[in-house]
Write a protein that holds these residues in place. Structure first.
Motif, PDB file in Angstrom:
ATOM      1  N   THR A  18     -32.400  14.486 -26.108  1.00  0.00           N
ATOM      2  CA  THR A  18     -32.301  15.023 -25.318  1.00  0.00           C
ATOM      3  C   THR A  18     -31.574  14.487 -24.021  1.00  0.00           C
ATOM      4  O   THR A  18     -31.281  15.504 -23.325  1.00  0.00           O
ATOM      5  N   LEU A  19     -31.445  13.407 -23.416  1.00  0.00           N
ATOM      6  CA  LEU A  19     -31.529  13.207 -22.140  1.00  0.00           C
ATOM      7  C   LEU A  19     -29.879  11.886 -22.673  1.00  0.00           C
ATOM      8  O   LEU A  19     -29.714  11.444 -23.227  1.00  0.00           O
ATOM      9  N   LYS A  21     -27.673   9.036 -20.604  1.00  0.00           N
ATOM     10  CA  LYS A  21     -27.987   8.505 -19.569  1.00  0.00           C
ATOM     11  C   LYS A  21     -26.762   7.856 -18.641  1.00  0.00           C
ATOM     12  O   LYS A  21     -25.970   6.910 -20.129  1.00  0.00           O
ATOM     13  N   GLY A 184     -38.354   8.063 -27.560  1.00  0.00           N
ATOM     14  CA  GLY A 184     -37.477   9.162 -26.976  1.00  0.00           C
ATOM     15  C   GLY A 184     -37.590  10.281 -27.311  1.00  0.00           C
ATOM     16  O   GLY A 184     -39.036  10.751 -27.922  1.00  0.00           O
ATOM     17  N   SER A 185     -36.741  10.996 -28.279  1.00  0.00           N
ATOM     18  CA  SER A 185     -37.137  11.957 -28.717  1.00  0.00           C
ATOM     19  C   SER A 185     -38.102  11.966 -29.794  1.00  0.00           C
ATOM     20  O   SER A 185     -38.931  12.277 -30.134  1.00  0.00           O
ATOM     21  N   GLY A 208     -41.743  11.748 -28.331  1.00  0.00           N
ATOM     22  CA  GLY A 208     -41.432  12.392 -26.837  1.00  0.00           C
ATOM     23  C   GLY A 208     -41.432  13.864 -27.092  1.00  0.00           C
ATOM     24  O   GLY A 208     -41.550  14.504 -26.264  1.00  0.00           O
ATOM     25  N   GLY A 209     -39.902  13.665 -27.736  1.00  0.00           N
ATOM     26  CA  GLY A 209     -39.653  15.083 -28.410  1.00  0.00           C
ATOM     27  C   GLY A 209     -41.017  16.171 -28.514  1.00  0.00           C
ATOM     28  O   GLY A 209     -40.531  17.768 -28.247  1.00  0.00           O
ATOM     29  N   ASN A 315     -37.551   7.432 -22.425  1.00  0.00           N
ATOM     30  CA  ASN A 315     -38.208   7.998 -21.195  1.00  0.00           C
ATOM     31  C   ASN A 315     -39.041   8.966 -21.478  1.00  0.00           C
ATOM     32  O   ASN A 315     -39.876   9.545 -20.210  1.00  0.00           O
ATOM     33  N   ARG A 318     -41.446   7.655 -19.462  1.00  0.00           N
ATOM     34  CA  ARG A 318     -41.343   8.145 -17.574  1.00  0.00           C
ATOM     35  C   ARG A 318     -42.265   8.549 -17.237  1.00  0.00           C
ATOM     36  O   ARG A 318     -43.247   9.429 -18.181  1.00  0.00           O
TER      37      ARG A 318
HETATM   38  P1  ADP Z   1     -33.514   9.971 -26.408  1.00  0.00           P
HETATM   39  O1  ADP Z   1     -31.993   9.742 -26.038  1.00  0.00           O
HETATM   40  O2  ADP Z   1     -33.583  10.920 -27.710  1.00  0.00           O
HETATM   41  O3  ADP Z   1     -32.982  11.699 -25.865  1.00  0.00           O
HETATM   42  P2  ADP Z   1     -35.005   9.557 -24.002  1.00  0.00           P
HETATM   43  O4  ADP Z   1     -35.566   8.010 -23.990  1.00  0.00           O
HETATM   44  O5  ADP Z   1     -34.181   9.370 -23.170  1.00  0.00           O
HETATM   45  O6  ADP Z   1     -34.647   9.702 -25.660  1.00  0.00           O
HETATM   46  O7  ADP Z   1     -36.416  10.366 -23.842  1.00  0.00           O
HETATM   47  C1  ADP Z   1     -36.167  11.239 -24.577  1.00  0.00           C
HETATM   48  C2  ADP Z   1     -37.791  11.672 -24.221  1.00  0.00           C
HETATM   49  O8  ADP Z   1     -38.005  11.836 -23.054  1.00  0.00           O
HETATM   50  C3  ADP Z   1     -38.166  13.159 -24.266  1.00  0.00           C
HETATM   51  O9  ADP Z   1     -38.532  13.546 -25.654  1.00  0.00           O
HETATM   52  C4  ADP Z   1     -39.478  13.411 -23.094  1.00  0.00           C
HETATM   53  O10 ADP Z   1     -40.450  13.785 -23.848  1.00  0.00           O
HETATM   54  C5  ADP Z   1     -38.933  12.367 -21.970  1.00  0.00           C
HETATM   55  N1  ADP Z   1     -38.467  12.641 -20.278  1.00  0.00           N
HETATM   56  C6  ADP Z   1     -38.593  12.159 -19.511  1.00  0.00           C
HETATM   57  N2  ADP Z   1     -38.737  12.704 -18.126  1.00  0.00           N
HETATM   58  C7  ADP Z   1     -37.422  13.406 -19.189  1.00  0.00           C
HETATM   59  C8  ADP Z   1     -36.946  15.009 -18.971  1.00  0.00           C
HETATM   60  N3  ADP Z   1     -36.619  14.812 -17.292  1.00  0.00           N
HETATM   61  N4  ADP Z   1     -36.479  15.456 -19.768  1.00  0.00           N
HETATM   62  C9  ADP Z   1     -36.381  15.939 -20.718  1.00  0.00           C
HETATM   63  N5  ADP Z   1     -37.875  14.818 -21.674  1.00  0.00           N
HETATM   64  C10 ADP Z   1     -38.064  13.950 -20.930  1.00  0.00           C
END
Ligand code: ADP
Length: 361
Positions: A18-19, A21, A184-185, A208-209, A315, A318
């Protein structure tokens, strides 16, 4: 090769589902770099530090910035930046424009995207990605940041009372063994026995996804912030079926209180209840369902691994105190106080941080 010796990576990038970093180490003194690289660094630096928002979707998390850090014998500041992985093409354009190819050391990358985008970076940006495993990086990052930021780790005191539980610092200096639940997702759960000894014991695709995806479907919201905003105004009891909705009270024989959720979304089999369901309630129920499911898997892992400290990162946490408090409650309540939920300030950035450090080994 002087350039080779001087070159140290200043970027660690974790390209997730999703994100993305990005951790940027800003050296206090650019003069130690050779001329060509110095010019590149200055351009990139000016762009990154001049902004806190990049386009519509990139953000520098200024509140997480770490000053006075030493990496590889150099001192400097660490900056934390994120943008949606869906915007990678815009980042690639930027990397071309700001001449990232002038970075003698390339860029350290982890997460699935390090593999997916490797070729594009090589061809389009003329930049080499040094790839590292995301879970190795995650643990390295946790270890490093915890050692270099005195108030990194915290917990919620009094977790049984969500109204008056305080955020308090936790001394994580002798942490082993511990469980890491990276939300995360999707979700990965790691059992960590020492700095280098760990294994991935479990995971779930309900992460989270899933929260964000379901919330968008059910409420029409479009961002994570919006989804959390709705959830904070909602009441999941209008959506879920509780033990007392079935028993009229507690299910005493097995110690289940009337307020325990018996069936997530269980009220939604009724047309009437569906008509009365507000967006806020649906968002809250989605959040509670996902959080409790992750909490219960984490608890089972802690039990089989015989571990008492459970560190939640990723995240998903967050701006999401609702889930942190729920997890704190669930860990404490269902383990009769033997499990402790811990959290880290840099939530989703450990993979990116660890990836920068991996290169230096
Ligand atoms: P990944 O490495 O899989 O992208 P992250 O640790 O970055 O995982 O977490 C992604 C998750 O964080 C999303 O699925 C969502 O639940 C949450 N999230 C927090 N902030 C945001 C944002 N600004 N945009 C999208 N998702 C976010």
């Amino acid at each position: 090769d002087i350039q080779g010796r001087l070159a140290m990576p200043l970027f660690g990038m974790d390209i997730g589902g999703t994100l993305t970093k990005l951790v940027y180490f800003e050296p206090a003194n650019f003069d130690e770099f050779d001329f060509a690289e110095r010019e590149t660094l200055k351009t990139i630096h000016k762009y990154l530090i001049g902004n806190t928002a990049y386009g519509k979707t990139g953000i520098r998390d200024v509140h997480l910035e770490l000053g006075n850090q030493t990496i590889c014998g150099r001192t400097g500041k660490i900056h934390f930046i994120r943008f949606p992985t869906a915007q990678m093409s815009a980042f690639i354009e930027l990397a071309k424009l700001k001449n990232f190819s002038g970075l003698a050391s390339g860029i350290c990358a982890t997460g699935g995207g390090a593999y997916m985008f490797e070729e594009v970076f090589a061809k389009e940006v003329l930049l080499q990605l040094h790839k590292y495993d995301e879970l190795d990086c995650l643990l390295k990052g946790i270890h490093h940041i915890d050692r270099h930021n005195p108030c990194e780790c915290y917990y919620f005191s009094n977790p049984r009372d969500t109204e008056c539980c305080d955020k308090l610092p936790f001394n994580f200096h002798n942490p082993y063994p511990y469980l890491v639940v990276n939300i995360g997702s999707g979700v990965s759960i790691l059992s960590v026995r020492s700095k280098t000894d760990y294994n991935r014991v479990s995971g779930t695709s309900l992460g989270g996804g899933t929260f964000l995806g379901l919330c968008c479907l059910l409420t029409g919201c479009e961002t994570f912030e919006e989804a959390i905003g709705l959830a904070s105004q909602g009441d999941s009891r209008n959506i879920d079926k509780l033990v007392k909705d079935i028993y009229g009270g507690d299910y005493g024989k097995f110690g289940l209180k009337g307020d325990t959720v018996a069936c997530s979304f269980g009220q939604m089999i009724s047309q009437e209840k569906r008509d009365a369901a507000r967006k806020e309630d649906l968002a809250r129920a989605t959040l509670v369902t996902l959080t409790n499911n992750i909490g219960s898997i984490a608890r089972m892992c802690a039990k089989t691994e015989k571990i008492e400290r459970v560190v939640f990162v990723g995240n998903f946490l967050r701006v999401n105190e609702i889930s942190m408090k729920l997890l704190s409650y669930a860990m404490d309540y269902w383990s009769d106080g033997s499990l402790k939920a811990l959290f880290l300030q840099h939530e989703g950035y450990f993979g990116a941080m660890g990836c920068l450090l991996e290169y230096l080994q």
